[in-house]
Design a protein around this motif. Structure first.
Motif, PDB file in Angstrom:
ATOM      1  N   LEU A  99       0.833  -1.196   0.000  1.00  0.00           N
ATOM      2  CA  LEU A  99       0.000   0.000   0.000  1.00  0.00           C
ATOM      3  C   LEU A  99       0.871   1.250   0.000  1.00  0.00           C
ATOM      4  N   LEU A 100       0.289   2.368  -0.428  1.00  0.00           N
ATOM      5  CA  LEU A 100       1.086   3.589  -0.558  1.00  0.00           C
ATOM      6  C   LEU A 100       1.406   4.191   0.804  1.00  0.00           C
ATOM      7  N   HIS A 101       0.421   4.262   1.701  1.00  0.00           N
ATOM      8  CA  HIS A 101       0.665   4.893   2.998  1.00  0.00           C
ATOM      9  C   HIS A 101      -0.164   4.206   4.074  1.00  0.00           C
ATOM     10  N   ARG A 102       0.137   4.524   5.324  1.00  0.00           N
ATOM     11  CA  ARG A 102      -0.615   3.979   6.451  1.00  0.00           C
ATOM     12  C   ARG A 102      -2.064   4.455   6.389  1.00  0.00           C
ATOM     13  N   PRO A 103      -2.991   3.669   6.932  1.00  0.00           N
ATOM     14  CA  PRO A 103      -4.404   4.082   6.868  1.00  0.00           C
ATOM     15  C   PRO A 103      -4.675   5.349   7.667  1.00  0.00           C
ATOM     16  N   TRP A 104      -5.529   6.182   7.105  1.00  0.00           N
ATOM     17  CA  TRP A 104      -5.857   7.467   7.715  1.00  0.00           C
ATOM     18  C   TRP A 104      -7.221   7.400   8.400  1.00  0.00           C
ATOM     19  N   GLU A 118       6.341   6.382   4.241  1.00  0.00           N
ATOM     20  CA  GLU A 118       6.303   6.276   5.703  1.00  0.00           C
ATOM     21  C   GLU A 118       6.322   7.635   6.387  1.00  0.00           C
ATOM     22  N   GLY A 119       6.242   8.717   5.617  1.00  0.00           N
ATOM     23  CA  GLY A 119       6.312  10.052   6.206  1.00  0.00           C
ATOM     24  C   GLY A 119       4.990  10.514   6.773  1.00  0.00           C
ATOM     25  N   THR A 120       4.977  11.762   7.273  1.00  0.00           N
ATOM     26  CA  THR A 120       3.753  12.356   7.789  1.00  0.00           C
ATOM     27  C   THR A 120       3.070  13.161   6.690  1.00  0.00           C
ATOM     28  N   GLY A 121       1.762  13.401   6.873  1.00  0.00           N
ATOM     29  CA  GLY A 121       1.010  14.114   5.849  1.00  0.00           C
ATOM     30  C   GLY A 121       0.791  13.249   4.622  1.00  0.00           C
ATOM     31  N   TYR A 122       0.376  13.897   3.552  1.00  0.00           N
ATOM     32  CA  TYR A 122       0.128  13.125   2.330  1.00  0.00           C
ATOM     33  C   TYR A 122       1.422  12.941   1.542  1.00  0.00           C
ATOM     34  N   PRO A 123       1.508  11.869   0.731  1.00  0.00           N
ATOM     35  CA  PRO A 123       2.737  11.624  -0.052  1.00  0.00           C
ATOM     36  C   PRO A 123       2.997  12.761  -1.039  1.00  0.00           C
TER      37      PRO A 123
END
Length: 627
Positions: free
Chosen positions: A373-378, A621-626
């Motif tokens: 997946l692209l990023h952690r679930p929001w 794995e960063g904060t905010g949106y990619p």
């Protein structure tokens, strides 16, 4: 020892003789339903999807249809023809299954000997009732009413149909809407009960769909009061038992659309999916048992209140489906024999085996490989948070306080070109004064007192919403849904870009809309921003040329095919509006990247539990949106 065996054999024979018809009926029903459901999953549903995809790709020149284009794309001669073909064959499959089950149950109750071939021929022959003009209404009954209630007559082709949650949820926000929803479902179940005799009555010699429905209503209305009470209690009991059983399952039931090419991949990767599959099989067995109970009850009730003529079984004969099946079996057997003979006489068969085995392993590894997946679930609060009024400044603050990553808000254009945070096109639902948003200025709208969830507030502007969000934690932001009126998309996007950049809020805001013109224009102006398409319905495959960063889909649209196609195209999927904690974890484990719901606390606890117990790799794995 021999005496013990003889005793067992004697008791078994006595049991078989006493319950011969019941045991044979049970075996035939289980075998028929197993084969029929596999036929639907492995052949009929894939062929239906293939026909839809062919039309979408080659006639509408797109790979997917979304939102209102799903309807407009089929308003052509070819589109209407495709729908007619699908409806026609779907109706045949559903009616044949139900007539077959009825015939099996009738023969069991009346101790009638039969062969499965003669019974299938009888059910197939009785499809002639659909030639009557009144059968134009039959899809409403067999493909609407029955799967919507799904407590008695259940088909393998279309087991259940549900009204999308966003429709009932929006209606339930007002008292008249709640009454309308209750009235609708009450009418649905009343109509279902009144038409319960329709399927058995289709076996009458002069039957038509209309006459069967008419006679069913007439017979039930003329039943003695005691029989009516028993009948009503049985229908209510089936409904309550069905609801209770669903809540006891360890995982949510899979949809028909989840049985696709990605089934084995999900089965291999996900323990939760394996649990869902087991729950689905248990649910199918329960529905079959409930259906058979309902068939038996209806037939016994009809014998008391409106006896019908005995079922006339046709002589054993082979109809089209059986002849086609026999030819396919013979063809497969002949082809297999020829291939085996050629393989055994092939000089380099050992070399061929050595080449094919690693090739099969490579193909299987490629198939089972699942993209991260692209990023952690929001966690995304729908219109803020349920602890405060919708689309209010207090709602934004409450969402942030309860752990949301984003608070979703709706924006519209006022008559003087300002952006306000409001969902409906008018203030009537939340105020005693009904003003249309696009016809009044910001000042006029903010003079109206709104009330929601027991709290009073005024309509905030977008600037006020941004200022409120800015005062919250740095890792909290806004998901802004654009709701432009007719011809307002360009003006709204221009005003939005100016407002965001003047506030220097670009890094803490993401955008979505159901208006494709608005998001494509915003994507053109600011391609570096995080912009998504909001979908309440879709057909076909995800368009690879879709120029969006994410998709926000309505809860009823979730299935493994859609999620896997999005994952393969590195497109996160957020789901709205999920208020059932029972489903939140299930969606996350299926590969959803964000949950949009009213209660932020519930979503946060579900996401935290998922992150704690389920391991998943992410590209960002960063904060905010990619970025």
């Amino acid at each position: 020892m021999n005496q013990w065996k003889e005793t067992i054999d004697r008791k078994g024979q006595a049991l078989w003789q006493k319950h011969h018809h019941e045991l044979r009926w049970l075996c035939n029903v289980l075998r028929f339903e197993l084969i029929y459901r596999l036929l639907m999953i492995l052949a009929v549903h894939p062929l239906t999807n293939a026909l839809l995809n062919y039309y979408i790709n080659n006639v509408s020149y797109q790979s997917s249809l979304t939102n209102f284009t799903m309807f407009s794309a089929f308003l052509t001669p070819w589109g209407i023809l495709v729908l007619i073909v699908i409806l026609f064959f779907a109706l045949l499959f559903i009616v044949f299954e139900l007539l077959t089950l009825y015939a099996m149950t009738w023969c069991m109750l009346h101790k009638r000997e039969y062969t499965t071939a003669s019974l299938y021929a009888t059910a197939f022959h009785q499809l002639k009732v659909l030639r009557h003009p009144s059968s134009l209404l039959a899809p409403i009954y067999f493909m609407g009413l029955l799967p919507l209630t799904h407590i008695g007559y259940v088909s393998s082709y279309l087991t259940t149909v549900q009204i999308p949650a966003f429709i009932t949820s929006e209606l339930s926000l007002t008292l008249p809407g709640k009454l309308l929803v209750l009235l609708f479902f009450g009418a649905i179940f009343l109509l279902y009960a009144l038409l319960s005799f329709a399927i058995p009555l289709l076996f009458q010699e002069t039957a038509s769909f209309w006459s069967a429905c008419r006679d069913s209503v007439r017979s039930i209305m003329q039943m003695p009061r005691r029989q009516k009470w028993i009948f009503a209690l049985v229908v209510l009991g089936c409904f309550l038992l069905h609801a209770f059983f669903l809540r006891q399952l360890p995982a949510p039931v899979l949809k028909n659309s989840d049985f696709n090419i990605y089934l084995i991949r999900y089965f291999f990767h996900s323990h939760h999916f394996r649990l869902q599959l087991a729950s689905t099989i248990l649910y199918w067995c329960f529905l079959l048992a409930l259906s058979m109970f309902y068939f038996i009850f209806i037939l016994r009730l009809m014998d008391k209140v409106c006896p019908v003529s005995p079922l006339s079984l046709r002589p054993q004969e082979t109809f089209f489906a059986q002849r086609l099946s026999a030819r396919m079996k013979q063809g497969a057997r002949t082809l297999g024999t020829r291939l085996l003979q050629r393989f055994l006489t092939f000089e380099h068969r050992r070399t061929l085996i050595l080449l094919l085995c690693p090739l099969m392993v490579i193909v299987m590894m490629i198939y089972l490989d699942q993209q991260p997946l692209l990023h952690r679930p929001w966690v995304i609060g729908h219109r803020g948070d349920s602890h405060a009024p919708e689309n209010s400044l207090a709602g934004i603050q409450s969402a942030a306080a309860h752990g949301a990553d984003y608070a979703e808000i709706d924006i519209q254009l006022t008559a003087d070109g300002e952006l306000v945070v409001f969902h409906d096109s008018s203030t009537g639902r939340l105020s005693d004064t009904s003003l249309t948003i696009g016809d009044h200025t910001l000042q006029e709208l903010q003079q109206i007192e709104l009330s929601d969830r027991g709290q009073r507030y005024t309509m905030p502007s977008l600037q006020e919403a941004i200022s409120t969000a800015r005062q919250c934690d740095d890792d909290f932001g806004l998901l802004i849904e654009l709701k432009p009126g007719e011809g307002e998309a360009i003006e709204m996007v221009d005003a939005l870009v100016t407002a965001i950049e003047d506030s220097r809020f670009e890094d803490r805001v993401i955008f979505m809309s159901m208006d494709y013109e608005a998001i494509t224009y915003l994507q053109h102006l600011r391609p570096q921003w995080w912009i998504g398409y909001c979908i309440f319905g879709s057909l076909g495959k995800i368009d690879q040329n879709l120029n969006v960063d994410f998709l926000a889909i309505e809860e009823s649209q979730v299935n493994t095919r859609f999620l896997e196609q999005a994952r393969n195209n590195v497109i996160p999927v957020y789901i709205w509006t999920v208020n059932d904690t029972y489903s939140m974890l299930s969606y996350l484990r299926m590969g959803v990247s964000g949950i949009i719901g009213d209660n932020v606390e519930d979503i946060r606890s579900s996401v935290d539990a998922y992150l704690y117990y389920d391991e998943e790799d992410y590209l960002y794995e960063g904060t905010g949106y990619p970025h």
